[in-house]
Design an enzyme around this catalytic site. Structure first.
Site, PDB file in Angstrom:
ATOM      1  N   ALA A 108       0.861  -1.179   0.000  1.00 17.13           N
ATOM      2  CA  ALA A 108       0.000   0.000   0.000  1.00 17.13           C
ATOM      3  C   ALA A 108       0.898   1.230   0.000  1.00 17.13           C
ATOM      4  CB  ALA A 108      -0.870  -0.007   1.241  1.00 17.13           C
ATOM      5  N   GLY A 119       0.476  -5.189   0.508  1.00 14.47           N
ATOM      6  CA  GLY A 119      -0.671  -5.180  -0.413  1.00 14.47           C
ATOM      7  C   GLY A 119      -0.312  -5.749  -1.771  1.00 14.47           C
ATOM      8  N   GLU A 137      -0.725  -9.309  -1.447  1.00  4.70           N
ATOM      9  CA  GLU A 137      -2.169  -9.569  -1.326  1.00  4.70           C
ATOM     10  C   GLU A 137      -2.840  -9.509  -2.703  1.00  4.70           C
ATOM     11  OE1 GLU A 137      -3.351  -8.087   3.109  1.00  4.70           O
ATOM     12  OE2 GLU A 137      -2.429  -6.576   1.793  1.00  4.70           O
TER      13      GLU A 137
HETATM   14  N1  T1G Z   1       4.651   3.433   0.165  1.00  5.87           N
HETATM   15  C1  T1G Z   1       5.162   4.641  -0.141  1.00  5.87           C
HETATM   16  N2  T1G Z   1       6.490   4.888  -0.411  1.00  5.87           N
HETATM   17  C2  T1G Z   1       7.293   3.826  -0.392  1.00  5.87           C
HETATM   18  C3  T1G Z   1       6.832   2.515  -0.078  1.00  5.87           C
HETATM   19  C4  T1G Z   1       5.440   2.344   0.192  1.00  5.87           C
HETATM   20  N3  T1G Z   1       4.910   1.145   0.475  1.00  5.87           N
HETATM   21  N4  T1G Z   1       7.894   1.675  -0.126  1.00  5.87           N
HETATM   22  C5  T1G Z   1       8.962   2.427  -0.459  1.00  5.87           C
HETATM   23  N5  T1G Z   1       8.619   3.709  -0.609  1.00  5.87           N
HETATM   24  C6  T1G Z   1       9.508   4.826  -1.011  1.00  5.87           C
HETATM   25  C7  T1G Z   1      10.600   5.101   0.041  1.00  5.87           C
HETATM   26  O1  T1G Z   1      10.157   5.982   1.019  1.00  5.87           O
HETATM   27  C8  T1G Z   1      11.700   5.714  -0.822  1.00  5.87           C
HETATM   28  O2  T1G Z   1      11.347   7.060  -1.055  1.00  5.87           O
HETATM   29  C9  T1G Z   1      11.559   4.967  -2.145  1.00  5.87           C
HETATM   30  O3  T1G Z   1      10.236   4.418  -2.157  1.00  5.87           O
HETATM   31  C10 T1G Z   1      12.542   3.845  -2.287  1.00  5.87           C
HETATM   32  O4  T1G Z   1      12.439   3.013  -1.161  1.00  5.87           O
HETATM   33  C11 T1G Z   1      -2.987  -3.316   2.805  1.00  5.87           C
HETATM   34  C12 T1G Z   1      -1.496  -1.852   4.573  1.00  5.87           C
HETATM   35  C13 T1G Z   1      10.312  -2.040  -1.457  1.00  5.87           C
HETATM   36  C14 T1G Z   1      12.102  -3.293  -0.285  1.00  5.87           C
HETATM   37  O5  T1G Z   1       6.216  -2.253   4.103  1.00  5.87           O
HETATM   38  O6  T1G Z   1      10.463  -2.394   2.250  1.00  5.87           O
HETATM   39  O7  T1G Z   1       0.714  -2.959   2.168  1.00  5.87           O
HETATM   40  O8  T1G Z   1      13.230   8.144   0.125  1.00  5.87           O
HETATM   41  O9  T1G Z   1      14.776   3.469  -0.302  1.00  5.87           O
HETATM   42  O10 T1G Z   1      16.008   0.013  -0.402  1.00  5.87           O
HETATM   43  O11 T1G Z   1      -1.824  -5.039   3.785  1.00  5.87           O
HETATM   44  O12 T1G Z   1      11.148   0.255   0.176  1.00  5.87           O
HETATM   45  O13 T1G Z   1      13.369   7.760  -2.319  1.00  5.87           O
HETATM   46  O14 T1G Z   1      11.708   9.428  -1.367  1.00  5.87           O
HETATM   47  O15 T1G Z   1      13.331   1.638   0.706  1.00  5.87           O
HETATM   48  O16 T1G Z   1      15.271  -0.509  -2.780  1.00  5.87           O
HETATM   49  C15 T1G Z   1       3.762  -2.844   3.132  1.00  5.87           C
HETATM   50  C16 T1G Z   1       8.013  -1.033   2.236  1.00  5.87           C
HETATM   51  C17 T1G Z   1       3.020  -1.549   3.145  1.00  5.87           C
HETATM   52  C18 T1G Z   1       7.315  -2.312   2.008  1.00  5.87           C
HETATM   53  C19 T1G Z   1      12.633  -1.234  -1.632  1.00  5.87           C
HETATM   54  N6  T1G Z   1       4.956  -2.694   2.340  1.00  5.87           N
HETATM   55  N7  T1G Z   1       9.110  -0.802   1.336  1.00  5.87           N
HETATM   56  O17 T1G Z   1      13.751  -0.993  -0.852  1.00  5.87           O
HETATM   57  O18 T1G Z   1      14.275   1.407  -1.615  1.00  5.87           O
HETATM   58  S1  T1G Z   1       1.589  -1.672   4.189  1.00  5.87           S
HETATM   59  C20 T1G Z   1       6.118  -2.411   2.913  1.00  5.87           C
HETATM   60  C21 T1G Z   1      10.281  -1.493   1.456  1.00  5.87           C
HETATM   61  C22 T1G Z   1       0.483  -2.615   3.268  1.00  5.87           C
HETATM   62  C23 T1G Z   1      -1.649  -3.853   3.107  1.00  5.87           C
HETATM   63  C24 T1G Z   1      -0.786  -3.001   3.986  1.00  5.87           C
HETATM   64  C25 T1G Z   1      11.396  -1.057   0.564  1.00  5.87           C
HETATM   65  C26 T1G Z   1      11.560  -1.928  -0.711  1.00  5.87           C
HETATM   66  P1  T1G Z   1      12.467   8.146  -1.156  1.00  5.87           P
HETATM   67  P2  T1G Z   1      13.759   2.393  -0.488  1.00  5.87           P
HETATM   68  P3  T1G Z   1      14.930  -0.046  -1.427  1.00  5.87           P
END
Ligand code: T1G
Ligand code: NAD
Length: 694
Positions: free
Chosen positions: A66, A105, A108
């Site tokens: 998400a 998500g 999912e």
């Molecule tokens: N939403 C918004 N921005 C995101 C994002 C996300 N989910 N994931 C990453 N970013 C932005 C981050 O802030 C950075 O921005 C840029 O992308 C690069 O990220 C319904 C509710 C995918 C493994 O928890 O683990 O789904 O600093 O530096 O090292 O059940 O990002 O460049 O401006 O981390 O290559 C669940 C979170 C959400 C995954 C990539 N998903 N992301 O790592 O790059 S909750 C997560 C990560 C959800 C549902 C629920 C990592 C990555 P900026 P990065 P990276």
């Protein structure tokens, strides 16, 4: 290819529709992505020429979850649930073709599809628990139906992803593919159509969960097995309850139960802190005056000077990622001792099944020990970790300067000393930077990089890049006594000593911080790091710490000598020691202090408020770039519980006015200028602002 929304395209390849998501940087499920998927699926279902649908993503990864930036804002249609219902109830097979990371998500979405194919290096996970929430779009209900409740519990409560091979083995994906992913997805769709494969709706699967139905002991056992690492976190318990609901309730009721548990977490202070921390960690990588494309020196070979407590651990970090490293010691005996500890650490990890003996030998093979200083001549980075004494440091840096290659980065692991003065012992201060690792250096994630007044942007970029390369979280700070972490820790240490002189005891003080969420309190931590390090520093600076000095004079340096503030059994379990209690009471009496009962609340405030106050001074002096960097340092370097965000986030949650007023109250009571509020703290308190809304 037609645009459905700004981030989703719909095209066809024969009788197969291909929906492509393109929402850089990580294809998060922003509103326009959800709408694109929803409307795109709808259009493909309505298109008579289409018999199957493939979902694929452009860029470096499949959907990574998400859009976290949308959390806390008014929800926008379509909801992810309605998108997933559209996919799962499609009369035409929907296949997701996955590369990079299918997370949260994103996973999912794939679980709502009828089939999933993944690229070799793809990874699959539900990391929501790391944001203090749980998978809120059916992940806790669909994943157990595919991989079974045990595996689902392990994946959801750890939040750690699994690789493609394991995903295939546990049935999470149907095939591992390579080459053009959209083409591979279409090929799989064609096969499914030709073989008239059924529309496999995960919601209808029961064979993996039925055996666990009505068996609460399975979940009770799992709770026990994760109790230690989930202590203080709110989300893991809700995750377990949601999987339990998946096993015991019909799908639709399970989804409702998941929603309740999700919303409870979404609004919790813990999740707010962990979501704040997600972005704080990413912000820390950005240095305002060092552009992201500043060329960093490539590190093909490293060298470490000193194989003591820190040197050995530092060398392991490089060997762990395949970088050859030379370790230099003064005497063979010290070298053998140091490398002996390194091998023992690797063998312990192997005995726990996290490494093979082949891995151990491979990593030991990358670590070359020597007493010949000239061996550092071909290193791209040289990290010094010798005794914390300026004369020794300067003598070593003068030697490094003569031998190391011209473009090498010269780093010091000093925990308190002036990096500029150390750099002045060389003819190339622009190449000198502090790389402050934390004990145990092969475990702790934090790397406090210290820029000197002459440190070049290339040296900074190199230290930040190599920090990430060896799986650390690098944070850049300026030069001052103890930099950011130790400088704030010092304030806490002063109060910890005063508290035990005034009436508390080490185990009471430690329990207060343990209950707050730290892995251990100040006295247990001192015993782990070695009380002699602090004693050597105090003697070097001519300052006294009556109780600590008396304990050290008895040769009690902590765990490494079997006794410090606590005494330790052979398994290093601590026990309060009446001998230490006697030392404390004696010192109180000699100092004319009347001991009194001290409340846990006073202990907590006197330990943490001075840290926050010092954090404010650090921001005033621009030693830290931003308040959130201080929080990243404390969470990754000092065990501050991430579900409390960090000292600066926590202070804002208390309110800076209340905190400032408490400092003034302590100042009035003690007459001690130690409690004088920092200017920045007072200014923000008066303005009704926080550190994070500056
Ligand atoms: N939403 C918004 N921005 C995101 C994002 C996300 N989910 N994931 C990453 N970013 C932005 C981050 O802030 C950075 O921005 C840029 O992308 C690069 O990220 C319904 C509710 C995918 C493994 O928890 O683990 O789904 O600093 O530096 O090292 O059940 O990002 O460049 O401006 O981390 O290559 C669940 C979170 C959400 C995954 C990539 N998903 N992301 O790592 O790059 S909750 C997560 C990560 C959800 C549902 C629920 C990592 C990555 P900026 P990065 P990276
Ligand atoms: P240590 O006493 O365990 O090891 C220092 C090693 O340096 C010894 O093995 C010694 O033989 C070697 N040495 C001394 N002079 C040398 C020289 N001229 N050439 C080569 N080797 C030499 O100390 P430590 O705890 O590993 O600390 C090392 C540095 O790391 C210090 O600056 C300390 O402040 C810093 N540090 C320590 C910790 C910690 O928790 N121990 C944490 C962060 C940083």
């Amino acid at each position: 290819m037609a645009k459905v929304t700004q981030s989703v395209d719909l095209g066809t390849r024969g009788r197969v529709a291909v929906l492509t998501v393109d929402n850089p940087p990580v294809n998060a499920l922003s509103q326009h992505v959800r709408k694109g998927l929803h409307d795109g699926i709808q259009q493909a279902i309505a298109d008579g020429a289409v018999q199957a649908i493939v979902i694929v993503c452009s860029g470096r990864t499949f959907i990574a979850g998400a859009d976290i930036t949308e959390f806390g804002k008014p929800p926008m249609e379509p909801s992810l649930h309605s998108v997933l219902d559209m996919i799962e109830s499609s009369p035409k097979p929907v296949i997701s073709a996955i590369h990079g990371t299918a997370l949260g998500g994103g996973l999912e979405v794939t679980l709502a599809c009828h089939y999933r194919v993944g690229a070799k290096g793809a990874r699959f996970g539900l990391p929501e628990v790391k944001l203090g929430i749980l998978p809120g779009a059916g992940g806790t209900q669909r994943l157990p139906r595919v991989v079974g409740p045990q595996k689902a519990l392990q994946m959801i409560v750890s939040g750690d992803p699994i690789g493609a091979d394991e995903a295939l083995k546990v049935g999470l994906i149907d095939e591992i593919v390579d080459g053009d992913l959209a083409a591979a997805g279409v090929a799989f769709a064609e096969k499914a159509l030709n073989e008239k494969r059924p529309l496999k709706k995960i919601r209808d699967l029961d064979d993996k969960i039925a055996p666990a139905r009505g068996k609460p002991e399975i979940f009770a056992e799992f709770r026990k097995s994760v109790a230690r690492q989930t202590r203080g976190f709110r989300a893991p318990e809700n995750c377990i309850k949601a999987v339990e609901a998946a096993v015991n309730l019909p799908f639709a009721e399970g989804i409702k139960r998941e929603r309740e548990l999700f919303v409870e977490l979404l609004n919790s202070p813990e999740s707010k802190a962990q979501r704040y921390f997600f972005f704080a960690e990413r912000e820390a990588a950005k240095i305002p005056d060092v552009a992201a494309d500043t060329p960093a020196k490539e590190i093909k070979k490293a060298a470490v000077i000193g194989a003591g407590t820190m040197g050995g651990g530092i060398a392991m970090n490089f060997a762990n990622v395949g970088i050859p490293v030379t370790v230099v010691e003064v005497q063979q005996e010290a070298l053998d001792r140091g490398l002996g500890v390194v091998r023992k650490n690797y063998e312990t990890t192997a005995s726990r099944g996290r490494l093979t003996m082949a891995d151990v030998e491979k990593r030991m093979g990358l670590i070359k020990g020597t007493t010949d200083f000239n061996a550092i001549a071909d290193a791209d980075i040289v990290i010094e970790a010798v005794f914390e004494e300026m004369p020794i440091k300067k003598e070593v840096f003068a030697k490094i300067d003569k031998i190391a290659k011209p473009d090498a980065v010269l780093a010091t692991n000093t925990s308190t000393l002036d990096v500029n003065e150390i750099a002045s012992a060389t003819r190339r201060p622009e190449s000198v930077i502090g790389t402050h690792f934390f004990s145990p250096a092969n475990v702790m994630k934090l790397l406090e990089n210290v820029r000197g007044s002459k440190t070049s942007k290339t040296a900074i970029a190199t230290a930040m890049t190599v920090g990430r390369r060896i799986n650390k979280v690098p944070v850049l700070v300026g030069v001052c006594y103890g930099f950011v972490g130790n400088r704030m820790l010092h304030q806490r240490g002063i109060q910890a000593e005063k508290l035990i002189l005034e009436g508390a005891l080490p185990h009471q003080v430690d329990r207060v911080l343990y209950d707050f969420g730290f892995p251990m309190g100040p006295f247990a931590m001192g015993d782990l790091a070695g009380l002699d390090v602090g004693w050597r520093i105090r003697k070097g600076r001519g300052v006294k710490s009556p109780v600590a000095d008396r304990i050290c004079e008895l040769g009690r340096f902590g765990q490494k000598t079997g006794a410090g503030y606590y005494k330790y059994d052979e398994k290093r379990n601590p026990t309060p020691d009446p001998d230490v209690e006697k030392i404390i009471v004696d010192v109180s009496t000699e100092m004319g202090i009347t001991r009194r009962p001290i409340s846990d609340e006073e202990i907590l405030q006197r330990l943490l408020y001075p840290m926050v106050n010092e954090g404010a001074k650090i921001l005033e002096e621009k030693i830290a770039i931003r308040a959130s960097d201080i929080d990243v340092i404390w969470v990754y370097g000092y065990g501050w519980p991430v579900y409390r965000g960090g000292p600066m986030f926590w202070a804002d949650s208390i309110g800076l006015k209340a905190l400032r007023d408490k400092l003034l109250e302590f100042q009035k009571k003690t007459g001690d200028a130690f409690w004088t509020p920092a200017l920045l703290l007072s200014r923000l308190a008066d303005a009704g602002k926080g550190f994070l809304d500056r």
